[in-house]
Design an enzyme around this catalytic site. Structure first.
Site, PDB file in Angstrom:
ATOM      1  N   GLU A 328       0.825  -1.201   0.000  1.00  0.00           N
ATOM      2  CA  GLU A 328       0.000   0.000   0.000  1.00  0.00           C
ATOM      3  C   GLU A 328       0.865   1.259   0.000  1.00  0.00           C
ATOM      4  O   GLU A 328       1.723   1.444   0.862  1.00  0.00           O
ATOM      5  CB  GLU A 328      -0.922   0.000   1.224  1.00  0.00           C
ATOM      6  CG  GLU A 328      -1.695   1.282   1.461  1.00  0.00           C
ATOM      7  CD  GLU A 328      -2.725   1.559   0.387  1.00  0.00           C
ATOM      8  OE1 GLU A 328      -2.715   2.690  -0.144  1.00  0.00           O
ATOM      9  OE2 GLU A 328      -3.517   0.655   0.064  1.00  0.00           O
ATOM     10  N   SER A 368      -5.596   2.140  -5.309  1.00  0.00           N
ATOM     11  CA  SER A 368      -5.326   0.712  -5.106  1.00  0.00           C
ATOM     12  C   SER A 368      -6.035  -0.133  -6.152  1.00  0.00           C
ATOM     13  O   SER A 368      -5.462  -1.080  -6.694  1.00  0.00           O
ATOM     14  CB  SER A 368      -5.772   0.285  -3.702  1.00  0.00           C
ATOM     15  OG  SER A 368      -5.062   0.980  -2.713  1.00  0.00           O
ATOM     16  N   HIS A 491      -1.554   2.968   4.571  1.00  0.00           N
ATOM     17  CA  HIS A 491      -2.704   3.758   4.135  1.00  0.00           C
ATOM     18  C   HIS A 491      -3.045   4.779   5.217  1.00  0.00           C
ATOM     19  O   HIS A 491      -2.905   4.508   6.404  1.00  0.00           O
ATOM     20  CB  HIS A 491      -3.903   2.826   3.887  1.00  0.00           C
ATOM     21  CG  HIS A 491      -5.043   3.466   3.166  1.00  0.00           C
ATOM     22  ND1 HIS A 491      -5.877   4.398   3.752  1.00  0.00           N
ATOM     23  CD2 HIS A 491      -5.511   3.294   1.897  1.00  0.00           C
ATOM     24  CE1 HIS A 491      -6.801   4.765   2.886  1.00  0.00           C
ATOM     25  NE2 HIS A 491      -6.602   4.116   1.750  1.00  0.00           N
ATOM     26  N   ASP A 547       0.953  -0.585  -4.989  1.00  0.00           N
ATOM     27  CA  ASP A 547      -0.282  -0.322  -5.734  1.00  0.00           C
ATOM     28  C   ASP A 547      -0.239   1.055  -6.394  1.00  0.00           C
ATOM     29  O   ASP A 547      -0.717   1.250  -7.500  1.00  0.00           O
ATOM     30  CB  ASP A 547      -1.512  -0.460  -4.833  1.00  0.00           C
ATOM     31  CG  ASP A 547      -1.462   0.434  -3.602  1.00  0.00           C
ATOM     32  OD1 ASP A 547      -0.413   1.057  -3.328  1.00  0.00           O
ATOM     33  OD2 ASP A 547      -2.488   0.504  -2.881  1.00  0.00           O
ATOM     34  N   HIS A 548       0.387   2.024  -5.715  1.00  0.00           N
ATOM     35  CA  HIS A 548       0.528   3.393  -6.230  1.00  0.00           C
ATOM     36  C   HIS A 548       1.422   4.143  -5.254  1.00  0.00           C
ATOM     37  O   HIS A 548       1.809   3.614  -4.207  1.00  0.00           O
ATOM     38  CB  HIS A 548      -0.838   4.092  -6.352  1.00  0.00           C
ATOM     39  CG  HIS A 548      -1.639   4.083  -5.085  1.00  0.00           C
ATOM     40  ND1 HIS A 548      -1.402   4.955  -4.034  1.00  0.00           N
ATOM     41  CD2 HIS A 548      -2.670   3.295  -4.680  1.00  0.00           C
ATOM     42  CE1 HIS A 548      -2.252   4.709  -3.053  1.00  0.00           C
ATOM     43  NE2 HIS A 548      -3.028   3.698  -3.413  1.00  0.00           N
TER      44      HIS A 548
END
Length: 697
Positions: A328, A368, A491, A547-548
């Site tokens: 994440e 995500s 996150h 994911d990013h």
């Protein structure tokens, strides 16, 4: 039967009657849909042959949520207009116009319901043509709506005629029996001094109606709003479409139409993208223009490369296991390889010296869902609403788990958070995952007690991953497995299980994020150390990818940069790769490492094969309105809604100068590549032409 309020204090009983009319109308459509298709579905869909009655009743019950959401479209505009006229009633000068306006709104609502009713008839018939309710097709087939209606009458004249008569008869009956709708108002209707109750209702009714409409349309007060994908939880198209309504799908799909912008004629678009993706493997089916076949591959010891050959030697268990760790918000900015100090992620930095590290690796989206979808399908996600949250997630995709299952792999997905978020609980099985473990499964196991806002901490999630992979290996040691784990601690709001991980002071503006990054790195190092002791480790390839990025305090290039680390000491020597690559490349790469010898349909490249001019495409990000391309040391952005574009330097240090005037030819090339690539992905998604219904091996 009062269908219009004589005074504001009669508004809500009238609206309840209209809701009853709407619910009965929607129920009538659902029952006709059931009657028209249930026998065919039972005959053609094996999963319905046992327990069909229970499945149908469950689908009808679930459909009530979609009916209530659809009510906001069927009745909502009328209800809001009535509530506004109720507010006018509080103004003495406006009371004489109150009844006239209500009467006009009543007739407009009658026409609106009749129109929606006809659209619903066409939507029901559309299932016999396309296997689904009307969605985006509504705009495409608008001129053909009479043809669809005529087809419904020809195919099923009795139920269609009953539906055609239902709303006019129902509303017309209400119109004629409602004596209070006469043009002349009684003394009570024009009472010059309304009571306090009427005035209070007049003032509050617009707010109450608006709040109720929002709650109904989002499906309740739960964290995640109702989405078309919530209806698509069965393998049976009939059951999925029995739950949902065409009106609801049309509204959702039309709200996404900006993502389906057309820049070029279809034939030109297909030819252009096929040239972009040309790697010597021919495209094999004009109807599915992404479909290719990967030849058999065999590993070249010591290098992250494969060469053509007769396939992997030996038994099936010589195929490698894959463990993909989706981190994440794992921005590359904080890694030693990107110039940061080693203290944030010491474990990743240590592993990077032992594996194959891609230093110019980029996220294909900004959320995500974008990253997960791109990795699993090899297709770029939308710039707007993710496919995972739409009904299109149940299109046919040649996804990585499905391809590997055909090669004998077991498939597993583990996440410490709620799998209902982004429809993971329904979408991931469709994409090929046989085993899922999320927050609920971890909670039910009784093994874990440390919870935070996003679910269970990464350490506990990794423990569940290890337990599940142990089970897969013990149950079938001869079969390889593909396991994916999705972390959550990095996150927002950046959870820590223990204050000892807060090594950065509060005076550091990025302290919260870097501390969670540090903890996530700790959990990663602990996981890898345990995996190294497992009997399957020597035959396992671990991929660590984000994911990013985390989007905060990043320049435009850092906002795209994420790491990819391939960690498999028994397979590959340490290596630093500097060629451009992205998440879309993972599907063909893992398929190649599994031995190839498989059809596939993906818009990425096989990273084990050198590329002359590699590129990376992205859609969405901190700004969800953008699509873009990275190539030749430049990054190109195109804004979908404004049609503006910008060409920037794609290496550090960044430069905010738009370089289109300095590099006009490159700007033209990247503009064409970007628009063609995105249009191609969305066209195949819209037409469900990514993967065939059946395919010969």
């Amino acid at each position: 039967m009062e269908l219009l309020p004589r005074r504001p204090d009669r508004l809500f009983p009238v609206l309840l009657r209209w809701m009853a009319i709407g619910m009965l109308s929607l129920l009538a459509h659902r029952l006709v849909f059931l009657f028209m298709y249930v026998f065919q579905a039972v005959r053609l869909e094996p999963e319905l042959q046992d327990g069909a009655v229970a499945s149908v009743l469950k689908a009808l019950f679930v459909g009530l949520r979609f009916d209530l959401a659809t009510l906001t479209i069927w009745i909502g505009p009328f209800a809001l207009l009535l509530s506004l006229t109720a507010a006018l009633y509080a103004l003495p000068a406006a009371r004489l116009r109150y009844r006239l306006l209500n009467s006009l709104f009543f007739h407009a609502q009658w026409i609106w319901l009749l129109w929606l009713h006809l659209v619903s008839v066409a939507s029901t018939y559309n299932f016999s043509v396309n296997g689904k309710h009307l969605g985006w097709e509504f705009a495409a087939y608008f001129r053909d709506l009479p043809v669809l209606l005529a087809g419904s009458f020809v195919k099923d004249p009795v139920p269609t005629t009953m539906l055609a008569l239902f709303i006019p008869v129902w509303v017309g009956a209400g119109f004629f029996v409602d004596r209070r709708l006469s043009v002349h108002a009684g003394a009570a209707d024009g009472h010059p001094n309304p009571g306090r109750k009427a005035l209070l209702t007049a003032l509050l009714s617009p707010l109450v109606v608006l709040i109720a409409a929002v709650v109904l349309f989002r499906g309740g007060l739960q964290q995640n709003p109702l989405r078309p994908g919530d209806a698509m939880s069965e393998s049976s198209p009939f059951l999925n479409n029995l739950k949902i309504t065409g009106t609801y799908l049309i509204v959702h799909d039309l709200s996404d139409r900006g993502d389906f912008k057309t820049f070029y004629p279809p034939e030109e678009n297909t030819a252009f993208v096929q040239r972009m993706l040309n790697d010597g493997r021919p495209f094999v089916d004009p109807q599915y223009p992404l479909l290719r076949r990967m030849e058999a591959r065999r590993r070249m010891p010591g290098r992250f490369a494969t060469i053509a050959g007769p396939g992997l030697p030996g038994r099936p268990d010589r195929q490698p296991n894959f463990v993909v760790l989706l981190m994440e918000s794992w921005s590359a900015k904080f890694l030693e390889s990107h110039g940061y100090s080693a203290e944030v992620a010491p474990n990743f930095n240590r592993l990077a010296h032992q594996g194959v590290l891609f230093e110019n690796f980029y996220a294909s989206g900004g959320r995500s869902a974008n990253g997960l979808f791109s990795i699993l399908t090899g297709i770029p996600d939308r710039a707007g609403r993710t496919i995972l949250r739409s009904s299109r997630i149940f299109n046919r995709f040649g996804s990585l788990p499905l391809l590997l299952k055909k090669k004998g792999y077991q498939t597993l997905f583990v996440h410490g958070g709620d799998l209902h978020f982004d429809n993971l609980d329904t979408g991931l099985p469709h994409l090929g995952f046989d085993h899922l473990a999320g927050m609920k499964e971890m909670e039910d196991s009784g093994l874990y007690s440390r919870r935070w806002t996003m679910g269970f901490h990464d350490e506990d999630m990794y423990d569940m991953l290890l337990r599940k992979t142990d089970e897969l290996y013990a149950g079938a040691p001869e079969r390889p497995f593909f396991a994916m784990a999705f972390t959550s601690n990095n996150h927002h709001p950046f959870g820590l299980p223990d204050p000892s991980f807060a090594i950065f002071p509060e005076s550091d503006p990025e302290a919260a994020f870097k501390n969670s990054y540090h903890y996530s790195d700790y959990a990663l190092g602990k996981l890898i150390d345990i995996i190294r002791t497992k009997p399957y480790f020597q035959n396992t390839i671990i991929l660590i990818v984000a994911d990013h990025s985390h989007h905060a305090n990043l320049d435009y290039l850092q906002d795209r940069e994420i790491p990819l680390l391939v960690y498999a000491p028994s397979f590959f020597q340490p290596e630093r790769r500097t060629d451009i690559a992205g998440q879309l490349d993972l599907l063909p790469t893992l398929l190649s490492l599994s031995g190839g010898d498989s059809p596939y349909a993906a818009m990425g490249r096989d990273l084990t094969v050198p590329a002359e001019r590699p590129f990376a495409f992205f859609a969405g990000g901190s700004n969800t309105d953008i699509i873009g391309m990275m190539r030749d040391g430049f990054i190109y952005y195109h804004y979908l809604r404004s049609s503006q574009s910008i060409l920037l330097k794609g290496t550090h240090p960044v430069d905010m100068r738009d370089m289109q005037a300095e590099q006009p030819q490159l700007a033209v090339e990247l503009d064409a590549m970007t628009k063609h690539y995105y249009q191609f992905a969305r066209s195949l998604e819209k037409e469900n032409r990514i993967w065939p219904e059946s395919i010969s091996e």
